[in-house]
Design an enzyme around this catalytic site. Structure first.
Site: not given
Length: 353
Positions: A188, A220, A248
Site C-alpha cells: 500500500k 486493494d 484467505d
C-alpha cells in the site's frame, strides 16, 4: 529417517484434523521405512484453561526438541473476549516469533474435480496455481501497540525494517525461480510509509533475480485481480496483514478454506505446519471437518523440514485421487453429492497411498 514431530492440536476442530494427520504420517513412516515420534503439547485456548498461558514453557521446550511442528488451530468463542488479558491467538504469534518463522508459504490451487461447484465461473479457475509468501514475524501484528482498555483510543503500529523485507523477498524470488518465474509484490505504497520501504526494498532485491518478472500491485487492486484473473499469478509476496487477508480470500479459488495448507519457515529446515482454516468451533466434534488442509500441511512438513519429496508427493497424489473418485467432505460437497466424514475421507486417502 528418524524424526521427532511436535504435535499441537489446539482448539475446536484442531484435535480432530491433527489426529487424522498423525495417522497419515504414521502410515507414511511405515510405508517408506521411517521412524516418526510424535510429542504432544498444548497451545491456545486449551493451554489457557490448563495453565493460564496460551504458550506454556513446556510446549516451547517440546517444540525446541523437535524437527518440526504440526499445529491444528487456536481460538474459539470461549476465549473471544477482546478485553481478556490473555488470548489464544497470542500463543501462536509468540510461537512464530520465538522460532523466527519469518516466511509463511500458503499454496493455493484449483482441483479439476471441484471446479463444477466452485463459487467462480469455471473459465476463471483455469491454471490457478498460486504460492503466497507472507512475512510472518513483523508488521502490524508485532508492532508497538496500546491495548484496548477503558480509554477511547488504541493503536497498532505497522513497522518494517529493510532486513525484514529483504529476507522474505529472497524467499519469494527463489520460489518464483523454481516455478513460472513471476512474482507479484503487494503493498500500500501510495499511503503507508512502511509500504514504500517495502516496495523500494523488493525492487532492490529484484536486481539479484533478473530472470524473474516482477509486478507491483496495491492491496486493494490485488483483492480484485485475485478473483478476476487468478490464473495470471505465480508467486505473491506480501506483508503480514495483507498476506493473511489475501491468502484467505484466495480460498474461494480452491473451493473452501479447509483445502489450504501452510508452512511457516525460518532460514534452516525447521518449520511450523498448520492448515489455514481456523478452529471452526461450530462443527467441532461432529466429524464434519475437512482434513485436506491439514494433510497438505503434513506433506509440506515432509517436503521442507524432512526433505522427503517422494513422500510429500504421495500424500498429494492420494488426495487428488480421493477427490477424483468423488469423495467430498461437507464444505466441498455440491448439490446431490453425499458428504463423507473426516475419518472416512482419511481412510480414502490412506487406501490410495
Amino acid at each position: 529417517m528418524k524424526a521427532t514431530i511436535a504435535v499441537l492440536p489446539g482448539d475446536g476442530i484442531g484435535p480432530e484434523v491433527v489426529g487424522q494427520a498423525t495417522d497419515l504420517l504414521a502410515h507414511i513412516a511405515e510405508k517408506y521405512g521411517h521412524e516418526f515420534t510424535f510429542v504432544e503439547g498444548v497451545i491456545g485456548g486449551i493451554a489457557i484453561d490448563d495453565t493460564g498461558d496460551p504458550l506454556p514453557p513446556e510446549t516451547v521446550q517440546i517444540c525446541e526438541a523437535a524437527d518440526a511442528i504440526l499445529l491444528g488451530a487456536v481460538g474459539g468463542p470461549k476465549w473471544s473476549d477482546p478485553t481478556a488479558s490473555v488470548q489464544p491467538e497470542r500463543g501462536l504469534l509468540e510461537l512464530r516469533q520465538h522460532f523466527g518463522l519469518f516466511a509463511n508459504l500458503r499454496p493455493v490451487k484449483t482441483y479439476p474435480a471441484l471446479v463444477e461447484h466452485a463459487p467462480l465461473r469455471a473459465e476463471l479457475l483455469e491454471n490457478v496455481d498460486i504460492l503466497f509468501v507472507r512475512e510472518l514475524v513483523s508488521g502490524i501484528y508485532f508492532g508497538a501497540r496500546q491495548e484496548q482498555g477503558d480509554g477511547d483510543e488504541s493503536h497498532d503500529t505497522m513497522s518494517y525494517s529493510r532486513g525484514e523485507v529483504e529476507q522474505v523477498a529472497n524467499v519469494a524470488f527463489r520460489a518464483a525461480q523454481g516455478r513460472r518465474k513471476k512474482l507479484c509484490s503487494v503493498d500500500k505504497a501510495n499511503v503507508l510509509a512502511s509500504m514504500r520501504l517495502w516496495r523500494r526494498t523488493v525492487v532492490e532485491v529484484h536486481e539479484e533475480y533478473e530472470d524473474v518478472e516482477l509486478e507491483h500491485l496495491l492491496v486493494d487492486a490485488a483483492t480484485m485481480h485475485l478473483l478476476t484473473r487468478p490464473g495470471s499469478f505465480d508467486v505473491i509476496v506480501a506483508g503480514n496483514m495483507f498476506g493473511d487477508i489475501l491468502s484467505d480470500e484466495a480460498s474461494v479459488l480452491a473451493g473452501s478454506l479447509g483445502m489450504l495448507p501452510s508452512a511457516s519457515l525460518r532460514a534452516d529446515h525447521f518449520g511450523l505446519y498448520e492448515p489455514v482454516h481456523g478452529s471452526a468451533p461450530d462443527i467441532a466434534g461432529q466429524g464434519l471437518a475437512n482434513p485436506i488442509g491439514m494433510f497438505l500441511s503434513a506433506a509440506m512438513l515432509l517436503r521442507y523440514s524432512l526433505q522427503l519429496e517422494a513422500e510429500a508427493q504421495a500424500i498429494e497424489s492420494a488426495i487428488d485421487a480421493a477427490l477424483e473418485a468423488g469423495l467430498r467432505t461437507a464444505d466441498i460437497a455440491g448439490a446431490g453429492e453425499t458428504p463423507v466424514s473426516t475419518s472416512e475421507f482419511t481412510a480414502a486417502v490412506l487406501s490410495r497411498l
